[in-house]
Design a protein around this motif. Structure first.
Motif, mmCIF file in Angstrom:
data_model
loop_
_atom_site.group_PDB
_atom_site.id
_atom_site.type_symbol
_atom_site.label_atom_id
_atom_site.label_comp_id
_atom_site.label_asym_id
_atom_site.label_seq_id
_atom_site.Cartn_x
_atom_site.Cartn_y
_atom_site.Cartn_z
ATOM 1 N N TRP A 95 0.852 -1.187 0.000
ATOM 2 C CA TRP A 95 0.000 0.000 0.000
ATOM 3 C C TRP A 95 0.886 1.235 0.000
ATOM 4 O O TRP A 95 1.797 1.340 0.795
ATOM 5 C CB TRP A 95 -0.900 -0.003 1.231
ATOM 6 N N THR A 96 0.588 2.174 -0.864
ATOM 7 C CA THR A 96 1.280 3.458 -0.896
ATOM 8 C C THR A 96 0.391 4.498 -0.228
ATOM 9 O O THR A 96 -0.809 4.275 -0.046
ATOM 10 C CB THR A 96 1.563 3.897 -2.344
ATOM 11 N N ALA A 97 0.976 5.643 0.126
ATOM 12 C CA ALA A 97 0.183 6.727 0.709
ATOM 13 C C ALA A 97 -0.940 7.120 -0.245
ATOM 14 O O ALA A 97 -2.080 7.331 0.175
ATOM 15 C CB ALA A 97 1.074 7.923 1.025
ATOM 16 N N GLU A 98 -0.642 7.167 -1.521
ATOM 17 C CA GLU A 98 -1.647 7.555 -2.516
ATOM 18 C C GLU A 98 -2.775 6.530 -2.594
ATOM 19 O O GLU A 98 -3.946 6.888 -2.702
ATOM 20 C CB GLU A 98 -1.006 7.722 -3.896
ATOM 21 N N SER A 99 -2.424 5.249 -2.540
ATOM 22 C CA SER A 99 -3.471 4.231 -2.642
ATOM 23 C C SER A 99 -4.352 4.202 -1.389
ATOM 24 O O SER A 99 -5.547 3.942 -1.477
ATOM 25 C CB SER A 99 -2.867 2.846 -2.901
ATOM 26 N N ILE A 100 -3.766 4.520 -0.237
ATOM 27 C CA ILE A 100 -4.566 4.594 0.987
ATOM 28 C C ILE A 100 -5.492 5.802 0.921
ATOM 29 O O ILE A 100 -6.681 5.706 1.222
ATOM 30 C CB ILE A 100 -3.668 4.639 2.235
#
Length: 92
Positions: free
Chosen positions: A23-28
């Motif tokens: 999980w990336t910050a953007e995907s979260i």
């Protein structure tokens, strides 16, 4: 495969050594205001049985909203717990 599941899968771009999507910050952030317990557990690397036990006992790593038999997890506290910028558009 449902559109929601497909879009979640598409948002996860990098992979862990074990082949699991990370999980990336953007995907979260892209999850919206809240997410389900399964997704939050995956982000934190928790087994579902552990996640349900922690949520039931008020010990999940972030606040949990119980709506009937469902658990909803606010996304902003997930970002904060992971020390990720909750809103990159805001200046520090």
């Amino acid at each position: 495969m449902s559109n929601t599941r497909r879009s979640r899968t598409a948002r996860r771009t990098r992979e862990h050594a074990g082949g699991e999507p990370a999980w990336t910050a953007e995907s979260i952030r892209a999850l919206g205001a809240t997410t389900d317990l399964r997704t939050a557990a995956h982000i934190f690397g928790l087994a579902m049985s552990t996640a349900y036990l922690l949520a039931k006992n008020g010990r999940f790593p972030v606040p949990v909203i119980r709506a009937g038999s469902q658990y909803r997890i606010p996304v902003q506290p997930i970002l904060a717990a992971l020390h990720l910028d909750p809103d990159p558009s805001q200046p520090p």
